[in-house]
Design a protein around this motif. Structure first.
Motif, short mmCIF file in Angstrom:
data_model
loop_
_atom_site.label_atom_id
_atom_site.label_comp_id
_atom_site.label_asym_id
_atom_site.label_seq_id
_atom_site.Cartn_x
_atom_site.Cartn_y
_atom_site.Cartn_z
N GLU A 17 -25.18 84.68 -47.43
CA GLU A 17 -25.77 83.48 -48.02
C GLU A 17 -26.02 83.67 -49.50
O GLU A 17 -26.61 84.67 -49.90
CB GLU A 17 -27.10 83.12 -47.34
N SER A 35 -23.75 78.95 -47.75
CA SER A 35 -23.42 79.96 -46.75
C SER A 35 -21.91 80.07 -46.56
O SER A 35 -21.20 79.07 -46.56
CB SER A 35 -24.08 79.61 -45.40
N HIS A 119 -38.75 89.07 -47.48
CA HIS A 119 -38.91 88.36 -46.20
C HIS A 119 -40.38 88.21 -45.83
O HIS A 119 -40.76 87.26 -45.16
CB HIS A 119 -38.17 89.10 -45.09
N SER A 140 -33.45 90.80 -38.09
CA SER A 140 -32.29 90.06 -38.56
C SER A 140 -31.02 90.74 -38.07
O SER A 140 -31.07 91.65 -37.25
CB SER A 140 -32.29 89.99 -40.09
N GLY A 280 -33.89 86.48 -39.88
CA GLY A 280 -33.13 85.43 -39.20
C GLY A 280 -33.44 85.27 -37.73
O GLY A 280 -33.48 84.15 -37.20
N ASP A 308 -35.97 77.69 -41.53
CA ASP A 308 -35.07 77.76 -42.68
C ASP A 308 -35.54 78.77 -43.73
O ASP A 308 -34.75 79.19 -44.58
CB ASP A 308 -34.88 76.38 -43.32
N CYS A 310 -36.85 81.67 -42.70
CA CYS A 310 -36.70 82.98 -42.06
C CYS A 310 -35.35 83.61 -42.36
O CYS A 310 -35.23 84.83 -42.49
CB CYS A 310 -36.87 82.85 -40.55
N THR A 311 -34.30 82.79 -42.47
CA THR A 311 -32.98 83.31 -42.81
C THR A 311 -32.95 83.67 -44.30
O THR A 311 -33.85 83.33 -45.06
CB THR A 311 -31.90 82.27 -42.50
N ASP A 312 -31.91 84.37 -44.72
CA ASP A 312 -31.81 84.80 -46.12
C ASP A 312 -31.78 83.58 -47.05
O ASP A 312 -31.01 82.63 -46.81
CB ASP A 312 -30.56 85.64 -46.34
#
Length: 351
Positions: A17, A35, A119, A140, A280, A308, A310-312
């Protein structure tokens, strides 16, 4: 947010990403993500060279999109932050080079930050300043880590990590065994809701008494993945259909059980009343529910950013940059390297 809080632009390119975020204090102003996951799907996993090329192509448009979303210009930015590691070396280099160029061109300070600490920092954007100390469970595709966060700007203590496959990696590999698309996590989560989590007794890695003596807070998911593979192969050799939903639910339950048990043990044994979930895999519905139930039972406050975040993404990097600026941390020099195996006890890379 106060009007004089620093405006920080964060850049994230540790995997697949391209993320650019803008944060003022604890307020998120923009979170633009490009992405390349669809480009990796046909390979069943992330291809580093493809990811690097995608970052290169997406960087400038994603920065411009974030600036437009926040209704600011580069001249308004007070500081830059970028993920220096850990991550894929080629991918990291694209972000680091771009951040150095923006910093030099704008004559503004640059902070080279740790991906894992970022994070944790992103939770500030949803729930405000982080109570410290806190335990952080980061899960993740590349990391499964337990951290004790004493001070987010400089004192993050690693308690445990995966000794083989990360949880997200195990989700992807089991999904492939079951004929599900990449990335596998969302598909297993969806199918598991239709299955019986007690149907198959898959192993809980590093949870036996003798394992806990050496690996109290460490994780292992390679054996679980192998157990699922053997179970599926046995069914197929016997000419029997594979109950995909039950396999997904039982596998997911094994992962969630270990993650939740070790995170709560860390809180309890260290006398810490705050747990942050990030990464993630934190978007997994069963993990969020199980952790909430166990935290409620144990008197622990659980903090989980929305999926949204939580992901990179670049927002998490900007959030950590804002912590460092507000805390008076010294910026990094422009000679700092990308470090693919950067340890979490280095929150910021000075040079």
């Amino acid at each position: 947010m106060t009007p004089d809080s620093p405006l920080v632009l964060g850049i994230e390119t540790s995997c697949d990403e391209t993320g650019v975020g803008l944060v003022r204090g604890t307020t998120l102003l923009a979170d633009a993500v490009a992405s390349s996951v669809d480009e990796h799907a046909r390979f069943g996993g992330v291809v580093p060279e493809v990811a690097s090329r995608a970052h290169l192509e997406a960087m400038t448009p994603t920065v411009n999109r974030a600036l437009k979303q926040a209704r600011v210009t580069l001249a308004d930015v007070d500081a830059f932050a970028v993920t220096a590691g850990p991550g894929l070396m080629g991918a990291l280099l694209v972000g680091v080079a771009a951040a150095k160029a923006y910093s030099a061109a704008c004559d503004k300070p640059l902070f080279a930050v740790n991906h894992l600490a970022a994070h944790v920092a992103v939770d500030r954007l949803e729930h405000g300043p982080l109570p410290q100390p806190a335990i952080a469970l980061l899960v993740s595709g590349g990391h499964s880590s337990l951290l004790q966060v004493n001070d987010l700007s400089y004192d993050v203590e690693p308690l445990g990590a995966t000794i083989d496959d990360a949880a997200g990696e195990a989700f992807d590999k089991v999904a492939r065994l079951l004929g599900l698309p990449f990335p596998g996590g969302p598909h297993i989560d969806r199918l598991a809701s239709e299955g019986n989590p007690s149907a198959i007794a898959f192993p809980r890695g590093l949870s036996a008494a003798h394992d806990l003596q050496r690996h109290r807070y460490d994780f292992s998911f390679s054996g679980l993945k192998t157990s699922v593979a053997r179970w599926v192969e046995t069914k197929q050799r016997a000419g029997l259909s594979v109950p995909v939903s039950d396999v997904a639910a039982s596998f997911q339950e094994a992962v969630v059980d270990v993650l939740a048990a070790k995170a709560l043990a860390a809180c309890r044994e260290r006398g810490i009343e705050h747990l942050v979930l990030g990464g993630g895999v934190a978007a997994n519905s069963r993990l969020r529910l199980e952790l909430q139930q166990r935290c409620d039972d144990g008197g622990i406050e659980l903090r989980v950013p929305r999926p949204d975040l939580c992901t990179d993404n670049g927002a998490m990097v900007a959030a950590l940059g804002a912590v460092l600026v507000e805390g008076g941390a010294a910026p990094s020099s422009l000679s700092f390297p990308a470090i693919s195996d950067l340890n979490v006890d280095h929150v910021v890379v000075p040079a």
